[in-house]
Write a protein that holds these residues in place. Structure first.
Motif, PDB file in Angstrom:
ATOM      1  N   HIS A  15      38.365 -41.741 178.274  1.00  0.00           N
ATOM      2  CA  HIS A  15      38.285 -42.264 179.281  1.00  0.00           C
ATOM      3  C   HIS A  15      40.502 -42.721 179.005  1.00  0.00           C
ATOM      4  O   HIS A  15      40.185 -43.284 177.645  1.00  0.00           O
ATOM      5  CB  HIS A  15      38.161 -43.272 180.190  1.00  0.00           C
ATOM      6  N   VAL A  16      40.842 -42.255 180.464  1.00  0.00           N
ATOM      7  CA  VAL A  16      42.220 -42.786 180.582  1.00  0.00           C
ATOM      8  C   VAL A  16      41.844 -44.620 180.823  1.00  0.00           C
ATOM      9  O   VAL A  16      41.189 -44.878 181.555  1.00  0.00           O
ATOM     10  CB  VAL A  16      42.803 -42.789 181.212  1.00  0.00           C
ATOM     11  N   ASP A  17      42.123 -44.970 180.006  1.00  0.00           N
ATOM     12  CA  ASP A  17      42.712 -46.593 180.589  1.00  0.00           C
ATOM     13  C   ASP A  17      43.635 -47.307 181.668  1.00  0.00           C
ATOM     14  O   ASP A  17      44.137 -47.060 181.761  1.00  0.00           O
ATOM     15  CB  ASP A  17      42.606 -48.122 179.625  1.00  0.00           C
ATOM     16  N   HIS A  18      42.314 -47.151 182.757  1.00  0.00           N
ATOM     17  CA  HIS A  18      43.379 -47.284 183.929  1.00  0.00           C
ATOM     18  C   HIS A  18      44.082 -48.668 184.423  1.00  0.00           C
ATOM     19  O   HIS A  18      44.861 -48.653 184.920  1.00  0.00           O
ATOM     20  CB  HIS A  18      41.977 -46.875 185.083  1.00  0.00           C
ATOM     21  N   TYR A  19      42.950 -49.678 183.998  1.00  0.00           N
ATOM     22  CA  TYR A  19      44.190 -51.132 183.714  1.00  0.00           C
ATOM     23  C   TYR A  19      45.214 -51.005 183.255  1.00  0.00           C
ATOM     24  O   TYR A  19      46.318 -50.623 184.242  1.00  0.00           O
ATOM     25  CB  TYR A  19      43.013 -51.523 183.433  1.00  0.00           C
ATOM     26  N   ALA A  20      45.238 -50.433 181.894  1.00  0.00           N
ATOM     27  CA  ALA A  20      46.589 -50.673 181.615  1.00  0.00           C
ATOM     28  C   ALA A  20      47.847 -49.702 181.839  1.00  0.00           C
ATOM     29  O   ALA A  20      48.694 -50.081 182.072  1.00  0.00           O
ATOM     30  CB  ALA A  20      46.191 -50.633 179.880  1.00  0.00           C
ATOM     31  N   SER A  21      46.843 -48.310 182.043  1.00  0.00           N
ATOM     32  CA  SER A  21      48.143 -47.891 182.951  1.00  0.00           C
ATOM     33  C   SER A  21      49.047 -47.479 184.036  1.00  0.00           C
ATOM     34  O   SER A  21      49.409 -47.429 184.002  1.00  0.00           O
ATOM     35  CB  SER A  21      46.922 -45.929 183.071  1.00  0.00           C
ATOM     36  N   PHE A  22      48.156 -48.057 185.049  1.00  0.00           N
ATOM     37  CA  PHE A  22      48.500 -48.757 185.779  1.00  0.00           C
ATOM     38  C   PHE A  22      49.298 -50.139 186.092  1.00  0.00           C
ATOM     39  O   PHE A  22      50.490 -50.043 186.845  1.00  0.00           O
ATOM     40  CB  PHE A  22      46.789 -49.135 187.238  1.00  0.00           C
ATOM     41  N   VAL A  23      49.122 -50.568 184.675  1.00  0.00           N
ATOM     42  CA  VAL A  23      50.093 -52.108 185.009  1.00  0.00           C
ATOM     43  C   VAL A  23      51.348 -51.009 184.154  1.00  0.00           C
ATOM     44  O   VAL A  23      52.081 -51.423 184.375  1.00  0.00           O
ATOM     45  CB  VAL A  23      49.671 -52.491 183.687  1.00  0.00           C
ATOM     46  N   SER A  24      51.655 -49.938 183.133  1.00  0.00           N
ATOM     47  CA  SER A  24      52.615 -49.423 183.155  1.00  0.00           C
ATOM     48  C   SER A  24      53.694 -48.751 183.915  1.00  0.00           C
ATOM     49  O   SER A  24      54.756 -48.769 183.439  1.00  0.00           O
ATOM     50  CB  SER A  24      52.142 -48.086 181.530  1.00  0.00           C
ATOM     51  N   GLY A  25      52.426 -48.414 184.984  1.00  0.00           N
ATOM     52  CA  GLY A  25      53.162 -47.921 185.980  1.00  0.00           C
ATOM     53  C   GLY A  25      53.531 -48.553 187.042  1.00  0.00           C
ATOM     54  O   GLY A  25      54.955 -48.393 187.664  1.00  0.00           O
ATOM     55  N   ILE A  26      53.448 -50.003 187.308  1.00  0.00           N
ATOM     56  CA  ILE A  26      53.779 -50.616 187.624  1.00  0.00           C
ATOM     57  C   ILE A  26      54.785 -51.490 187.511  1.00  0.00           C
ATOM     58  O   ILE A  26      55.896 -51.628 188.100  1.00  0.00           O
ATOM     59  CB  ILE A  26      52.604 -51.924 188.105  1.00  0.00           C
ATOM     60  N   ARG A  27      55.293 -51.660 185.724  1.00  0.00           N
ATOM     61  CA  ARG A  27      56.252 -51.930 185.124  1.00  0.00           C
ATOM     62  C   ARG A  27      57.481 -51.096 185.635  1.00  0.00           C
ATOM     63  O   ARG A  27      58.429 -50.922 184.911  1.00  0.00           O
ATOM     64  CB  ARG A  27      55.511 -52.272 184.242  1.00  0.00           C
ATOM     65  N   VAL A  28      56.695 -49.878 185.099  1.00  0.00           N
ATOM     66  CA  VAL A  28      58.011 -48.957 185.318  1.00  0.00           C
ATOM     67  C   VAL A  28      58.825 -48.768 186.964  1.00  0.00           C
ATOM     68  O   VAL A  28      60.264 -48.897 186.901  1.00  0.00           O
ATOM     69  CB  VAL A  28      57.916 -47.589 185.450  1.00  0.00           C
ATOM     70  N   LEU A  29      57.996 -49.217 187.609  1.00  0.00           N
ATOM     71  CA  LEU A  29      58.333 -49.636 189.265  1.00  0.00           C
ATOM     72  C   LEU A  29      59.659 -50.782 189.823  1.00  0.00           C
ATOM     73  O   LEU A  29      60.671 -50.903 189.932  1.00  0.00           O
ATOM     74  CB  LEU A  29      57.231 -49.210 190.294  1.00  0.00           C
ATOM     75  N   GLN A  30      58.943 -51.447 188.737  1.00  0.00           N
ATOM     76  CA  GLN A  30      59.642 -53.117 188.908  1.00  0.00           C
ATOM     77  C   GLN A  30      60.655 -53.234 187.694  1.00  0.00           C
ATOM     78  O   GLN A  30      62.268 -53.331 187.895  1.00  0.00           O
ATOM     79  CB  GLN A  30      58.894 -53.929 187.849  1.00  0.00           C
ATOM     80  N   GLN A  31      60.696 -52.123 187.189  1.00  0.00           N
ATOM     81  CA  GLN A  31      62.125 -51.712 185.397  1.00  0.00           C
ATOM     82  C   GLN A  31      63.201 -51.354 186.278  1.00  0.00           C
ATOM     83  O   GLN A  31      64.298 -51.305 186.388  1.00  0.00           O
ATOM     84  CB  GLN A  31      61.702 -51.367 184.530  1.00  0.00           C
ATOM     85  N   TYR A  32      62.951 -50.301 188.100  1.00  0.00           N
ATOM     86  CA  TYR A  32      63.635 -49.264 188.712  1.00  0.00           C
ATOM     87  C   TYR A  32      64.250 -50.700 190.135  1.00  0.00           C
ATOM     88  O   TYR A  32      65.187 -50.108 190.643  1.00  0.00           O
ATOM     89  CB  TYR A  32      63.018 -48.144 189.613  1.00  0.00           C
ATOM     90  N   GLY A  33      63.244 -52.203 190.282  1.00  0.00           N
ATOM     91  CA  GLY A  33      63.776 -53.284 190.628  1.00  0.00           C
ATOM     92  C   GLY A  33      63.424 -52.831 192.810  1.00  0.00           C
ATOM     93  O   GLY A  33      63.400 -53.505 193.051  1.00  0.00           O
ATOM     94  N   TYR A  34      61.821 -52.005 192.019  1.00  0.00           N
ATOM     95  CA  TYR A  34      61.049 -52.021 193.372  1.00  0.00           C
ATOM     96  C   TYR A  34      60.088 -53.517 192.901  1.00  0.00           C
ATOM     97  O   TYR A  34      59.267 -53.295 191.636  1.00  0.00           O
ATOM     98  CB  TYR A  34      60.513 -50.756 193.484  1.00  0.00           C
TER      99      TYR A  34
END
Length: 319
Positions: A155-174
């Protein structure tokens, strides 16, 4: 209709040799195997699946249980499954459930009645406690989290994957971020919500939208989103399919993306890339392949396997 004795006579080999060729026994010479296959073709031999099942104890079929056949998210899983099945001379029995427990039970009854050799479940309503009761009849593998040790889970580790996505957004300043989910209380959605509250300082309950599964739902979400007085600056979707519906509707309303609201999808579907959607690429096809291979390995005596996979950021124009 030709039978194996006719094949043996035509190929000038023993009936035992023909049987070994049909059952893919390794200890048959290449020359004899070629003669048997040629005889089968010349005589128009059709394999008797029922007789083969009785002789080998295997049906060469696996049931694939999924909620929707027409949702792009599941297409990559199925593609990986189908490629692996073809390589191993297996057939897939597709069973759409629409998350109806009665349908999931009927599908797993195929395993119970020896009509398939194994079951692969891509998403489900059934509890693992109930699913385990079918495990005695054959291997079961799932693409979801939380499975017991008796059931394989790739399976996809949804917790880790969403953490990664949120950090991408934060890197863009959101920092003001909202999330869009499908089923509110599925294990994957619960993991995603946990990641949201753990990682986003300005997380709000009202910025979690649930019940969005299709592109039509994405269009509907646009109206709901724009009607709110306080809105997040970025949205993280659990599905590219929903994100594209939202993106199209916002563009029709002349809302600038990402200037007025940034968007990050999840899946990495090629159609999203064509429309410039920034997304988290999920290895669904690889998961499908691994699910099949794990199920096949269990048929041959291997132990159930659990493996979580992560996603990667795919650059687009919506951030």
């Amino acid at each position: 209709m030709a039978n194996i004795r006719d094949i043996a006579k035509h190929a000038d080999v023993s009936v035992t040799t023909v049987s070994r060729v049909l059952n893919e026994h390794p200890y048959v010479s290449k020359e004899k195997r070629t003669r048997v296959h040629a005889a089968m073709k010349e005589l128009g031999y059709l394999r008797n699946q029922q007789a083969l099942t009785l002789s080998t104890g295997k049906t060469q079929r696996i049931v694939v249980i999924l909620p929707y056949m027409n949702h792009p998210y599941y297409g990559f899983f199925v593609n990986g499954l189908a490629k692996a099945a073809l390589e191993h001379d297996y057939r897939l029995v597709m069973w759409q459930t629409e998350y109806k427990l009665s349908e999931e039970r009927q599908a797993l009854d195929l395993l119970k009645h020896r009509e398939v050799d194994g079951a692969i479940v891509l998403s489900h309503e059934m509890s693992f406690k109930e699913m385990e009761t079918y495990r005695v009849y054959g291997p079961i593998a799932v693409a979801t989290v939380g499975a017991p040790e008796t059931i394989s889970s790739i399976h996809v580790d949804h917790y880790a994957s969403f953490v990664s996505g949120i950090r991408v957004l934060q890197q863009y300043g959101y920092e003001e971020i909202g999330i869009i989910l499908s089923r509110s209380h599925s294990p994957s959605s619960l993991a995603r919500q946990q990641a949201y509250f753990d990682e986003v300082a300005h997380a709000r309950e009202q910025w979690i939208w649930t019940g969005y599964l299709t592109s039509e739902d994405g269009i509907r979400l646009a109206e709901t989103f724009l009607s709110q007085k306080e809105r997040p600056r970025a949205l993280f979707f659990s599905s590219d399919y929903v994100a594209l519906g939202f993106l199209g509707e916002m563009q029709r309303r002349d809302i600038k993306i990402p200037q007025e609201v940034a968007m990050l999808g999840f899946d990495g579907h090629p159609i999203g890339h064509a429309f410039g959607l920034s997304t988290m690429l999920s290895p669904n096809e690889e998961i499908g392949r691994r699910l099949f291979e794990t199920t096949l390995a269990e048929m041959n005596g291997a132990q159930p396997e659990t493996h979580g996979m992560t996603v990667s950021y795919q650059v687009g124009t919506t951030l």
